[in-house]
Design a protein around this motif. Structure first.
Motif, PDB file in Angstrom:
ATOM      1  N   ILE A  70       0.835  -1.207   0.000  1.00 11.54           N
ATOM      2  CA  ILE A  70       0.000   0.000   0.000  1.00 11.54           C
ATOM      3  C   ILE A  70       0.869   1.256   0.000  1.00 11.54           C
ATOM      4  O   ILE A  70       0.638   2.201  -0.768  1.00 11.54           O
ATOM      5  CB  ILE A  70      -0.942  -0.014   1.214  1.00 11.54           C
ATOM      6  CG1 ILE A  70      -2.010  -1.091   1.040  1.00 11.54           C
ATOM      7  CG2 ILE A  70      -1.607   1.352   1.399  1.00 11.54           C
ATOM      8  CD1 ILE A  70      -2.897  -1.287   2.254  1.00 11.54           C
ATOM      9  N   ILE A  71       1.888   1.285   0.849  1.00 11.46           N
ATOM     10  CA  ILE A  71       2.750   2.463   0.932  1.00 11.46           C
ATOM     11  C   ILE A  71       3.565   2.639  -0.340  1.00 11.46           C
ATOM     12  O   ILE A  71       3.685   3.751  -0.886  1.00 11.46           O
ATOM     13  CB  ILE A  71       3.682   2.352   2.156  1.00 11.46           C
ATOM     14  CG1 ILE A  71       2.885   2.457   3.448  1.00 11.46           C
ATOM     15  CG2 ILE A  71       4.763   3.435   2.106  1.00 11.46           C
ATOM     16  CD1 ILE A  71       2.201   3.792   3.664  1.00 11.46           C
ATOM     17  N   VAL A  72       4.149   1.566  -0.840  1.00 13.14           N
ATOM     18  CA  VAL A  72       4.986   1.665  -2.037  1.00 13.14           C
ATOM     19  C   VAL A  72       4.144   2.070  -3.249  1.00 13.14           C
ATOM     20  O   VAL A  72       4.594   2.867  -4.094  1.00 13.14           O
ATOM     21  CB  VAL A  72       5.715   0.329  -2.293  1.00 13.14           C
ATOM     22  CG1 VAL A  72       6.461   0.372  -3.625  1.00 13.14           C
ATOM     23  CG2 VAL A  72       6.695   0.035  -1.157  1.00 13.14           C
ATOM     24  N   THR A  73       2.928   1.571  -3.329  1.00 18.55           N
ATOM     25  CA  THR A  73       2.041   1.969  -4.431  1.00 18.55           C
ATOM     26  C   THR A  73       1.755   3.475  -4.381  1.00 18.55           C
ATOM     27  O   THR A  73       1.808   4.163  -5.413  1.00 18.55           O
ATOM     28  CB  THR A  73       0.717   1.189  -4.368  1.00 18.55           C
ATOM     29  OG1 THR A  73       0.981  -0.211  -4.474  1.00 18.55           O
ATOM     30  CG2 THR A  73      -0.217   1.619  -5.487  1.00 18.55           C
ATOM     31  N   ALA A  74       1.455   3.987  -3.195  1.00 18.32           N
ATOM     32  CA  ALA A  74       1.217   5.422  -3.046  1.00 18.32           C
ATOM     33  C   ALA A  74       2.468   6.218  -3.417  1.00 18.32           C
ATOM     34  O   ALA A  74       2.383   7.276  -4.065  1.00 18.32           O
ATOM     35  CB  ALA A  74       0.800   5.734  -1.610  1.00 18.32           C
ATOM     36  N   ALA A  75       3.633   5.702  -3.034  1.00 25.03           N
ATOM     37  CA  ALA A  75       4.886   6.397  -3.356  1.00 25.03           C
ATOM     38  C   ALA A  75       5.111   6.468  -4.855  1.00 25.03           C
ATOM     39  O   ALA A  75       5.527   7.508  -5.391  1.00 25.03           O
ATOM     40  CB  ALA A  75       6.056   5.684  -2.673  1.00 25.03           C
ATOM     41  N   MET A  76       4.834   5.378  -5.554  1.00 28.85           N
ATOM     42  CA  MET A  76       5.050   5.363  -6.998  1.00 28.85           C
ATOM     43  C   MET A  76       4.103   6.338  -7.721  1.00 28.85           C
ATOM     44  O   MET A  76       4.436   6.880  -8.769  1.00 28.85           O
ATOM     45  CB  MET A  76       4.851   3.951  -7.545  1.00 28.85           C
ATOM     46  CG  MET A  76       5.881   2.940  -7.057  1.00 28.85           C
ATOM     47  SD  MET A  76       7.599   3.426  -7.319  1.00 28.85           S
ATOM     48  CE  MET A  76       8.105   3.851  -5.640  1.00 28.85           C
ATOM     49  N   LEU A  77       2.922   6.537  -7.158  1.00 29.34           N
ATOM     50  CA  LEU A  77       1.955   7.442  -7.776  1.00 29.34           C
ATOM     51  C   LEU A  77       2.338   8.903  -7.600  1.00 29.34           C
ATOM     52  O   LEU A  77       1.995   9.758  -8.427  1.00 29.34           O
ATOM     53  CB  LEU A  77       0.560   7.198  -7.192  1.00 29.34           C
ATOM     54  CG  LEU A  77      -0.093   5.851  -7.529  1.00 29.34           C
ATOM     55  CD1 LEU A  77      -1.419   5.702  -6.781  1.00 29.34           C
ATOM     56  CD2 LEU A  77      -0.316   5.730  -9.035  1.00 29.34           C
ATOM     57  N   PHE A  78       3.053   9.217  -6.510  1.00 24.32           N
ATOM     58  CA  PHE A  78       3.346  10.619  -6.199  1.00 24.32           C
ATOM     59  C   PHE A  78       4.830  10.986  -6.301  1.00 24.32           C
ATOM     60  O   PHE A  78       5.179  12.136  -6.083  1.00 24.32           O
ATOM     61  CB  PHE A  78       2.830  10.959  -4.792  1.00 24.32           C
ATOM     62  CG  PHE A  78       1.341  11.079  -4.719  1.00 24.32           C
ATOM     63  CD1 PHE A  78       0.717  12.304  -4.942  1.00 24.32           C
ATOM     64  CD2 PHE A  78       0.544   9.974  -4.448  1.00 24.32           C
ATOM     65  CE1 PHE A  78      -0.665  12.426  -4.886  1.00 24.32           C
ATOM     66  CE2 PHE A  78      -0.839  10.081  -4.391  1.00 24.32           C
ATOM     67  CZ  PHE A  78      -1.448  11.305  -4.605  1.00 24.32           C
ATOM     68  N   LEU A  79       5.682  10.035  -6.656  1.00 19.85           N
ATOM     69  CA  LEU A  79       7.092  10.357  -6.864  1.00 19.85           C
ATOM     70  C   LEU A  79       7.256  11.098  -8.190  1.00 19.85           C
ATOM     71  O   LEU A  79       6.816  10.592  -9.231  1.00 19.85           O
ATOM     72  CB  LEU A  79       7.934   9.082  -6.891  1.00 19.85           C
ATOM     73  CG  LEU A  79       8.799   8.755  -5.677  1.00 19.85           C
ATOM     74  CD1 LEU A  79       9.528   7.442  -5.885  1.00 19.85           C
ATOM     75  CD2 LEU A  79       9.779   9.880  -5.384  1.00 19.85           C
ATOM     76  N   PRO A  80       7.888  12.257  -8.181  1.00 18.35           N
ATOM     77  CA  PRO A  80       8.110  12.988  -9.445  1.00 18.35           C
ATOM     78  C   PRO A  80       9.322  12.428 -10.189  1.00 18.35           C
ATOM     79  O   PRO A  80      10.410  13.012 -10.184  1.00 18.35           O
ATOM     80  CB  PRO A  80       8.347  14.427  -8.970  1.00 18.35           C
ATOM     81  CG  PRO A  80       8.939  14.274  -7.608  1.00 18.35           C
ATOM     82  CD  PRO A  80       8.336  13.042  -7.009  1.00 18.35           C
ATOM     83  N   PHE A  81       9.134  11.281 -10.831  1.00 12.70           N
ATOM     84  CA  PHE A  81      10.230  10.645 -11.565  1.00 12.70           C
ATOM     85  C   PHE A  81      10.716  11.552 -12.695  1.00 12.70           C
ATOM     86  O   PHE A  81       9.918  12.203 -13.375  1.00 12.70           O
ATOM     87  CB  PHE A  81       9.780   9.312 -12.168  1.00 12.70           C
ATOM     88  CG  PHE A  81       9.586   8.218 -11.164  1.00 12.70           C
ATOM     89  CD1 PHE A  81      10.673   7.569 -10.617  1.00 12.70           C
ATOM     90  CD2 PHE A  81       8.308   7.829 -10.777  1.00 12.70           C
ATOM     91  CE1 PHE A  81      10.500   6.541  -9.696  1.00 12.70           C
ATOM     92  CE2 PHE A  81       8.116   6.805  -9.873  1.00 12.70           C
ATOM     93  CZ  PHE A  81       9.217   6.160  -9.324  1.00 12.70           C
ATOM     94  N   CYS A  82      12.028  11.563 -12.906  1.00 14.47           N
ATOM     95  CA  CYS A  82      12.572  12.274 -14.060  1.00 14.47           C
ATOM     96  C   CYS A  82      12.253  11.489 -15.325  1.00 14.47           C
ATOM     97  O   CYS A  82      12.349  10.253 -15.342  1.00 14.47           O
ATOM     98  CB  CYS A  82      14.089  12.424 -13.928  1.00 14.47           C
ATOM     99  SG  CYS A  82      14.610  13.560 -12.630  1.00 14.47           S
ATOM    100  N   SER A  83      11.846  12.200 -16.349  1.00 10.79           N
ATOM    101  CA  SER A  83      11.550  11.592 -17.642  1.00 10.79           C
ATOM    102  C   SER A  83      12.464  12.229 -18.685  1.00 10.79           C
ATOM    103  O   SER A  83      13.290  13.101 -18.372  1.00 10.79           O
ATOM    104  CB  SER A  83      10.081  11.829 -18.018  1.00 10.79           C
ATOM    105  OG  SER A  83       9.821  13.213 -18.119  1.00 10.79           O
ATOM    106  N   ASP A  84      12.325  11.789 -19.916  1.00  9.69           N
ATOM    107  CA  ASP A  84      13.144  12.377 -20.981  1.00  9.69           C
ATOM    108  C   ASP A  84      12.863  13.862 -21.107  1.00  9.69           C
ATOM    109  O   ASP A  84      13.761  14.659 -21.417  1.00  9.69           O
ATOM    110  CB  ASP A  84      12.849  11.671 -22.313  1.00  9.69           C
ATOM    111  CG  ASP A  84      13.337  10.232 -22.313  1.00  9.69           C
ATOM    112  OD1 ASP A  84      14.305   9.946 -21.588  1.00  9.69           O
ATOM    113  OD2 ASP A  84      12.726   9.400 -23.024  1.00  9.69           O
ATOM    114  N   GLU A  85      11.619  14.248 -20.865  1.00  7.33           N
ATOM    115  CA  GLU A  85      11.247  15.664 -20.980  1.00  7.33           C
ATOM    116  C   GLU A  85      11.826  16.492 -19.842  1.00  7.33           C
ATOM    117  O   GLU A  85      12.437  17.543 -20.067  1.00  7.33           O
ATOM    118  CB  GLU A  85       9.722  15.795 -20.987  1.00  7.33           C
ATOM    119  CG  GLU A  85       9.245  17.238 -21.095  1.00  7.33           C
ATOM    120  CD  GLU A  85       7.730  17.349 -21.015  1.00  7.33           C
ATOM    121  OE1 GLU A  85       7.231  18.486 -20.931  1.00  7.33           O
ATOM    122  OE2 GLU A  85       7.056  16.291 -21.034  1.00  7.33           O
ATOM    123  N   THR A  86      11.646  16.026 -18.591  1.00  5.32           N
ATOM    124  CA  THR A  86      12.133  16.801 -17.445  1.00  5.32           C
ATOM    125  C   THR A  86      13.649  16.777 -17.346  1.00  5.32           C
ATOM    126  O   THR A  86      14.260  17.689 -16.791  1.00  5.32           O
ATOM    127  CB  THR A  86      11.543  16.263 -16.137  1.00  5.32           C
ATOM    128  OG1 THR A  86      11.886  14.873 -15.996  1.00  5.32           O
ATOM    129  CG2 THR A  86      10.034  16.398 -16.137  1.00  5.32           C
TER     130      THR A  86
END
Length: 397
Positions: free
Chosen positions: A199-215
């Motif tokens: 549950i916690i890791v799923t929430a983290a993956m949804l709200f982590l601002p991962f760097c993408s090719d654009e960012t």
């Protein structure tokens, strides 16, 4: 996190805790300060994890609450079960994450100022500071903290409902122990711990601002994440959170004393996670100081009749020893110094397992702290990022 979201959310959480009586007044103050420490972070992630942990943990606590209350006893003698959580319990679960969140917030703000100075960008443009592959170790520590404490909470609150009897994880023979014993584990409890971590890791993956090719191309951007790298992070953090519940069981089984009520065979729980006292030869709970004017007249007499210590203490049952000194029938209800009529007069409480070195809150904090630091150490090794990077720096990435 923007104040327009953080303030109403914090107020709603406080009102919910007050209405549900899930926190003591001190616990509400501690929870409010913890929420503030998480909300000052530029990302939504820390605050979201705190909220998810609070709501999910509270829900797990209330699952079959009446049934769980009948499985243990409170130190005062009534049925067990979770009462309102105190400020100590709140801090035991969230203090490590609060410190890491504040440190990471300082780092991000420092990098943002450096970007503004070097690139003359606007605040919004510099706000592209994202979480890169091989990124900030502090983020790993924050997620690991909540994955571990959520796994421990779910394991404790749902594992006690297992149909099978728990087995002591620190016993070489994995002997069976009463429900609620520190270090007692069941397959149901282990599965529940895994669910809490998920549950916690799923929430983290949804709200982590991962760097993408654009960012990654923007100021403050970092190495983008591939799908495979995200899966590796999800699996690693989920397993780490699950291991946190196991480590908590080991620490509890070794260093936290479990006290069993002899009459009922149930484990006695301390209010607010504190130590449970065992009856001493003097008749008072061990470690409790009683003022001189409150002492029983027969306490010294009773103490003088005991031979041995702790569980091996045996009381002289001769009539001359008791009736001759007290001057009354030892079982006479009018005699306030009469003896207990409990069988062979064994102690009413005995130690089931564990050394009396830590209480439940100490174990929870030690587990959360060690697992958070351990997760950062593993991330440092895997990404070849020095642990010294967790300390505040103004160097822009």
């Amino acid at each position: 996190m923007k104040a327009v979201f953080a303030v109403p959310a914090t107020v709603l959480l406080v009102l919910r805790a007050y209405s549900k009586k899930s926190l003591t007044p001190g616990g509400i103050v501690a929870a409010t300060l913890t929420a503030i420490a998480h909300a000052v972070h530029p990302w939504n992630l820390p605050f979201v994890l705190l909220v998810v942990f609070f709501l999910a943990g509270t829900r797990a606590t209330h699952v079959k609450e009446n049934v769980k209350a009948s499985l243990t006893l409170k130190a005062g003698g009534s049925s067990g079960g979770e009462g309102p959580r105190t400020h100590v319990q709140v801090l035991a679960n969230s203090l490590t994450a609060s410190i890491l969140s504040l440190l990471h917030a300082y780092q991000l703000r420092s990098r943002e100022r450096a970007l503004l100075a070097h690139h003359h960008e606007t605040s919004d443009a510099a706000g592209s500071l994202c979480f890169s592959w091989g990124g900030d170790l502090l983020v790993i520590g924050i997620i690991a903290n909540y994955a571990c404490v959520a796994a421990d909470t779910f394991s404790s609150e749902l594992g006690i409902l297992a149909t099978g009897q728990p087995r002591l994880i620190t016993s070489l023979t994995l002997r069976k122990v009463p429900r609620g014993t520190n270090g007692g584990v069941t397959l149901t409890g282990l599965a529940a711990g895994l669910l809490g971590s998920v549950i916690i890791v799923t929430a983290a993956m949804l709200f982590l601002p991962f760097c993408s090719d654009e960012t990654a191309a923007r100021p403050g951007g970092g190495a983008p994440w591939s799908i495979e790298q995200r899966r590796t992070l999800i699996l690693g953090l989920t397993v780490w959170g699950f291991l946190g519940s196991v480590v908590d069981s080991v620490l509890g089984g070794l260093f936290q004393r479990s006290v069993k009520d002899v009459r009922s065979g149930k484990i006695v729980e301390g209010e607010g996670g504190v130590r449970v006292l065992v009856s001493s030869p003097g008749g008072a709970a061990a470690g409790v100081h009683r003022p001189e004017h409150e002492k029983d007249m027969g306490a010294d007499i009773k103490s003088s009749l005991l031979h041995g210590e702790g569980e091996a203490a045996v009381e002289d049952t001769s009539s001359a020893a008791v009736e001759g000194e007290v001057g009354a029938d030892r079982y006479d209800p009018r005699n306030k110094h009469r003896r207990s009529s409990f069988g062979d007069e064994r102690p009413s409480r005995i130690v089931e397992s564990g050394w009396d070195l830590l209480d439940n809150n100490d174990v929870n904090f030690l587990m959360a702290f060690s697992m958070s630091i351990g997760a950062m150490a593993v991330g440092s090794w895997y990404w070849q990022v020095p642990l010294s990077s967790v300390f505040p720096t103004t160097r822009a990435q």
